[in-house]
Design a protein around this motif. Structure first.
Motif, PDB file in Angstrom:
ATOM      1  N   GLU A   1       0.835  -1.203   0.000  1.00  0.00           N
ATOM      2  CA  GLU A   1       0.000   0.000   0.000  1.00  0.00           C
ATOM      3  C   GLU A   1       0.869   1.251   0.000  1.00  0.00           C
ATOM      4  O   GLU A   1       0.584   2.228  -0.716  1.00  0.00           O
ATOM      5  CB  GLU A   1      -0.921  -0.001   1.223  1.00  0.00           C
ATOM      6  N   GLN A   2       1.926   1.246   0.804  1.00  0.00           N
ATOM      7  CA  GLN A   2       2.843   2.387   0.799  1.00  0.00           C
ATOM      8  C   GLN A   2       3.501   2.545  -0.560  1.00  0.00           C
ATOM      9  O   GLN A   2       3.691   3.665  -1.049  1.00  0.00           O
ATOM     10  CB  GLN A   2       3.916   2.197   1.872  1.00  0.00           C
ATOM     11  N   ALA A   3       3.847   1.430  -1.173  1.00  0.00           N
ATOM     12  CA  ALA A   3       4.510   1.477  -2.468  1.00  0.00           C
ATOM     13  C   ALA A   3       3.584   2.026  -3.555  1.00  0.00           C
ATOM     14  O   ALA A   3       4.016   2.817  -4.404  1.00  0.00           O
ATOM     15  CB  ALA A   3       5.013   0.088  -2.850  1.00  0.00           C
ATOM     16  N   ILE A   4       2.316   1.613  -3.554  1.00  0.00           N
ATOM     17  CA  ILE A   4       1.379   2.122  -4.554  1.00  0.00           C
ATOM     18  C   ILE A   4       1.242   3.633  -4.417  1.00  0.00           C
ATOM     19  O   ILE A   4       1.277   4.368  -5.413  1.00  0.00           O
ATOM     20  CB  ILE A   4       0.008   1.430  -4.415  1.00  0.00           C
ATOM     21  N   GLU A   5       1.084   4.111  -3.190  1.00  0.00           N
ATOM     22  CA  GLU A   5       0.980   5.556  -2.968  1.00  0.00           C
ATOM     23  C   GLU A   5       2.251   6.271  -3.422  1.00  0.00           C
ATOM     24  O   GLU A   5       2.197   7.350  -4.024  1.00  0.00           O
ATOM     25  CB  GLU A   5       0.705   5.829  -1.485  1.00  0.00           C
ATOM     26  N   PHE A   6       3.387   5.660  -3.149  1.00  0.00           N
ATOM     27  CA  PHE A   6       4.669   6.229  -3.576  1.00  0.00           C
ATOM     28  C   PHE A   6       4.731   6.341  -5.099  1.00  0.00           C
ATOM     29  O   PHE A   6       5.055   7.400  -5.649  1.00  0.00           O
ATOM     30  CB  PHE A   6       5.806   5.359  -3.058  1.00  0.00           C
ATOM     31  N   TRP A   7       4.402   5.256  -5.800  1.00  0.00           N
ATOM     32  CA  TRP A   7       4.489   5.286  -7.264  1.00  0.00           C
ATOM     33  C   TRP A   7       3.450   6.213  -7.874  1.00  0.00           C
ATOM     34  O   TRP A   7       3.700   6.822  -8.934  1.00  0.00           O
ATOM     35  CB  TRP A   7       4.364   3.872  -7.830  1.00  0.00           C
ATOM     36  N   LEU A   8       2.295   6.361  -7.246  1.00  0.00           N
ATOM     37  CA  LEU A   8       1.318   7.355  -7.717  1.00  0.00           C
ATOM     38  C   LEU A   8       1.938   8.746  -7.721  1.00  0.00           C
ATOM     39  O   LEU A   8       1.799   9.514  -8.688  1.00  0.00           O
ATOM     40  CB  LEU A   8       0.078   7.350  -6.817  1.00  0.00           C
ATOM     41  N   LYS A   9       2.656   9.059  -6.645  1.00  0.00           N
ATOM     42  CA  LYS A   9       3.274  10.382  -6.545  1.00  0.00           C
ATOM     43  C   LYS A   9       4.472  10.521  -7.475  1.00  0.00           C
ATOM     44  O   LYS A   9       4.745  11.609  -8.001  1.00  0.00           O
ATOM     45  CB  LYS A   9       3.664  10.651  -5.091  1.00  0.00           C
ATOM     46  N   VAL A  10       5.187   9.424  -7.684  1.00  0.00           N
ATOM     47  CA  VAL A  10       6.301   9.456  -8.633  1.00  0.00           C
ATOM     48  C   VAL A  10       5.781   9.725 -10.045  1.00  0.00           C
ATOM     49  O   VAL A  10       6.355  10.521 -10.802  1.00  0.00           O
ATOM     50  CB  VAL A  10       7.098   8.139  -8.586  1.00  0.00           C
ATOM     51  N   LEU A  11       4.689   9.058 -10.421  1.00  0.00           N
ATOM     52  CA  LEU A  11       4.087   9.296 -11.730  1.00  0.00           C
ATOM     53  C   LEU A  11       3.655  10.749 -11.875  1.00  0.00           C
ATOM     54  O   LEU A  11       3.912  11.386 -12.916  1.00  0.00           O
ATOM     55  CB  LEU A  11       2.872   8.379 -11.915  1.00  0.00           C
ATOM     56  N   ALA A  12       3.014  11.275 -10.849  1.00  0.00           N
ATOM     57  CA  ALA A  12       2.567  12.667 -10.901  1.00  0.00           C
ATOM     58  C   ALA A  12       3.758  13.612 -11.019  1.00  0.00           C
ATOM     59  O   ALA A  12       3.736  14.582 -11.783  1.00  0.00           O
ATOM     60  CB  ALA A  12       1.735  12.989  -9.659  1.00  0.00           C
ATOM     61  N   TRP A  13       4.797  13.344 -10.248  1.00  0.00           N
ATOM     62  CA  TRP A  13       6.014  14.178 -10.314  1.00  0.00           C
ATOM     63  C   TRP A  13       6.608  14.141 -11.715  1.00  0.00           C
ATOM     64  O   TRP A  13       6.972  15.177 -12.274  1.00  0.00           O
ATOM     65  CB  TRP A  13       7.034  13.680  -9.293  1.00  0.00           C
ATOM     66  N   SER A  14       6.709  12.953 -12.282  1.00  0.00           N
ATOM     67  CA  SER A  14       7.333  12.800 -13.596  1.00  0.00           C
ATOM     68  C   SER A  14       6.574  13.570 -14.666  1.00  0.00           C
ATOM     69  O   SER A  14       7.173  14.198 -15.548  1.00  0.00           O
ATOM     70  CB  SER A  14       7.392  11.314 -13.954  1.00  0.00           C
ATOM     71  N   ARG A  15       5.257  13.577 -14.590  1.00  0.00           N
ATOM     72  CA  ARG A  15       4.448  14.248 -15.606  1.00  0.00           C
ATOM     73  C   ARG A  15       4.534  15.773 -15.498  1.00  0.00           C
ATOM     74  O   ARG A  15       4.232  16.472 -16.461  1.00  0.00           O
ATOM     75  CB  ARG A  15       2.996  13.776 -15.492  1.00  0.00           C
ATOM     76  N   ARG A  16       4.956  16.260 -14.338  1.00  0.00           N
ATOM     77  CA  ARG A  16       5.102  17.711 -14.171  1.00  0.00           C
ATOM     78  C   ARG A  16       6.443  18.224 -14.670  1.00  0.00           C
ATOM     79  O   ARG A  16       6.652  19.433 -14.769  1.00  0.00           O
ATOM     80  CB  ARG A  16       4.949  18.086 -12.692  1.00  0.00           C
ATOM     81  N   GLN A  17       7.378  17.324 -14.952  1.00  0.00           N
ATOM     82  CA  GLN A  17       8.738  17.748 -15.264  1.00  0.00           C
ATOM     83  C   GLN A  17       8.879  18.208 -16.713  1.00  0.00           C
ATOM     84  O   GLN A  17       8.248  17.649 -17.609  1.00  0.00           O
ATOM     85  CB  GLN A  17       9.718  16.615 -14.991  1.00  0.00           C
ATOM     86  N   PRO A  18       9.710  19.217 -16.940  1.00  0.00           N
ATOM     87  CA  PRO A  18       9.958  19.660 -18.315  1.00  0.00           C
ATOM     88  C   PRO A  18      10.838  18.662 -19.060  1.00  0.00           C
ATOM     89  O   PRO A  18      11.464  17.788 -18.447  1.00  0.00           O
ATOM     90  CB  PRO A  18      10.694  20.998 -18.118  1.00  0.00           C
ATOM     91  N   GLY A  19      10.876  18.778 -20.357  1.00  0.00           N
ATOM     92  CA  GLY A  19      11.758  17.937 -21.147  1.00  0.00           C
ATOM     93  C   GLY A  19      13.201  18.114 -20.732  1.00  0.00           C
ATOM     94  O   GLY A  19      13.632  19.220 -20.363  1.00  0.00           O
ATOM     95  N   GLY A  20      13.953  17.031 -20.767  1.00  0.00           N
ATOM     96  CA  GLY A  20      15.347  17.091 -20.361  1.00  0.00           C
ATOM     97  C   GLY A  20      15.591  16.648 -18.931  1.00  0.00           C
ATOM     98  O   GLY A  20      16.745  16.428 -18.544  1.00  0.00           O
ATOM     99  N   THR A  21      14.524  16.523 -18.130  1.00  0.00           N
ATOM    100  CA  THR A  21      14.691  16.009 -16.776  1.00  0.00           C
ATOM    101  C   THR A  21      15.054  14.535 -16.839  1.00  0.00           C
ATOM    102  O   THR A  21      14.549  13.790 -17.667  1.00  0.00           O
ATOM    103  CB  THR A  21      13.392  16.175 -15.976  1.00  0.00           C
ATOM    104  N   ALA A  22      15.952  14.119 -15.963  1.00  0.00           N
ATOM    105  CA  ALA A  22      16.391  12.722 -15.947  1.00  0.00           C
ATOM    106  C   ALA A  22      15.197  11.795 -15.794  1.00  0.00           C
ATOM    107  O   ALA A  22      14.359  11.989 -14.904  1.00  0.00           O
ATOM    108  CB  ALA A  22      17.381  12.498 -14.815  1.00  0.00           C
ATOM    109  N   PRO A  23      15.086  10.780 -16.638  1.00  0.00           N
ATOM    110  CA  PRO A  23      13.959   9.851 -16.525  1.00  0.00           C
ATOM    111  C   PRO A  23      14.095   8.950 -15.303  1.00  0.00           C
ATOM    112  O   PRO A  23      15.208   8.651 -14.863  1.00  0.00           O
ATOM    113  CB  PRO A  23      14.042   9.036 -17.817  1.00  0.00           C
TER     114      PRO A  23
END
Length: 391
Positions: A225-247
């Motif tokens: 459950e902690q991991a799912i919440e973590f990856w949800l936030k990681v996905l959200a963070w990644s989608r906010r990043q501009p091009g060129g941000t480390a994948p």
């Protein structure tokens, strides 16, 4: 070693060839078990042993590597210097171990990589890493207050020394990736963690959810459950990043899988065969499927030794790998995964070491590692898509 009748051995060989790559993509070299740090979650059983790998072992590995790449049109064989802290060998000894591989490297048949805590990196190390074309991975768990579990032998935080090494790499223009261990202490701070890591300008970011393995058996890894919440936030963070941000490595892998699924690649199973990942200890002993098995005492499995590179080449060890009892159990575990798990088409059966460390057998399907590292990102992505469709 499996001593089943010939017809059963033949069947086992067919199962092995169906699941495991014939030629490894990578070799893992453990030139020393010693590490100059003493992280609280470390799984290595021999991190106090300063015995270095003899040059004769490196020469034997190089001969095996030459045989493995001969006649194959493929990417360079990856030679991953790993285990304790490889740079703790010192530049002179490390350079001596690199020499047997130079002909292969200069021909473009082999590529070096090293995973380091960066505390020893200075300008001279940057020169060496550049000269030999190393891919560099640095282990750091985030900003200072999230990296307290990385300590030296006296229990002092290693963050400042890690950062000095990272700054040297940056200053000298040496590309590097980052790997962070995500534990219960920092799993609730994904934005801070990722903002910090991305600001260091790495090539990529890897997020390793803490695992129960090796001698790291007392701590409690994060829950699914902690991991799912973590990856949800990681996905959200990644989608906010501009091009060129480390994948983020795990999201890149998920994206590759989705693209392959859309194109219905017929060779997907072939591309997803498990790398046998031969791991060579400093004395030449060879272990298969999981570097974490090296140095573990397990009499039932002959301590997971598949052979010794001083006695036979890695190609010969791999030809007999299907006879090893732990390899046979792992194949059974993979078959169980395929028949019971809805995530199998994505993860292809996950890691061998986690099966053993969590269950003391390889003939099982789901593990905690599966739940937090393989399943949780997929579930997080599905949840994200579902929410977007209903808004």
């Amino acid at each position: 070693m499996n001593t089943a009748p010939p017809h059963q051995q033949a069947a086992l060989l067919r199962r092995y060839q169906h699941r495991i790559h014939r030629v490894p993509r990578n070799l893992v070299v453990q030139p020393t078990g010693f590490c100059n740090l003493d992280c609280t979650y470390c799984y290595l059983p021999d991190r106090d042993d300063k015995t270095p790998m003899p040059t004769a072992v490196a020469e034997a590995v190089a001969r095996s590597a030459s045989e493995l790449v001969g006649g194959h049109h493929r990417k360079p064989l990856g030679l991953i210097w790993h285990a304790g802290e490889p740079l703790a060998l010192g530049r002179r000894r490390f350079t001596e171990l690199l020499q047997p591989f130079e002909e292969l490297r200069r021909k473009g048949l082999l590529e070096h990589a090293v995973q380091t805590n960066a505390t020893l990196i200075d300008d001279e190390w940057c020169d060496l890493l550049t000269e030999y074309g190393f891919r560099v991975g640095v282990s750091i768990d985030g900003p200072k207050d999230l990296t307290l579990r990385r300590t030296d032998r006296r229990g002092r935080p290693a963050f400042d020394r890690i950062m000095r090494g990272v700054e040297r790499l940056q200053h000298r223009g040496v590309p590097f990736s980052l790997i962070a261990v995500v534990s219960r202490e920092n799993i609730t701070h994904p934005d801070r963690l990722l903002d910090f890591l991305a600001a260091l300008r790495p090539v990529s970011i890897g997020l390793n959810i803490e695992e129960s393995e090796g001698v790291n058996t007392e701590r409690h890894p994060p829950t699914r459950e902690q991991a799912i919440e973590f990856w949800l936030k990681v996905l959200a963070w990644s989608r906010r990043q501009p091009g060129g941000t480390a994948p983020v490595r795990e999201l890149e892998r998920l994206g590759r899988y989705l693209r392959m699924s859309r194109t219905q690649r017929a060779d997907r199973a072939h591309l997803s065969r498990v790398d046998p990942l031969p791991t060579i200890a400093r004395n030449g002993d060879v272990f298969l499927l999981s570097p974490e098995l090296a140095g573990i005492t397990a009499p039932t499995y002959n301590d997971f030794r598949a052979g010794n590179v001083l006695e036979q080449p890695i190609s010969a060890i791999l030809r007999e790998a299907h006879r090893l009892s732990y390899v046979g159990e792992f194949l059974t575990g993979l078959e169980e995964c395929e028949s019971t798990c809805e995530f199998f088409d994505y993860c292809r059966g996950s890691q061998a070491g986690n099966r053993y460390f969590e269950h003391q057998t390889f003939a099982v399907a789901e593990t905690d590692y599966c739940r937090v590292t393989e399943q949780a990102p997929v579930l997080a992505l599905a949840d994200t898509v579902r929410k977007e469709r209903t808004t």
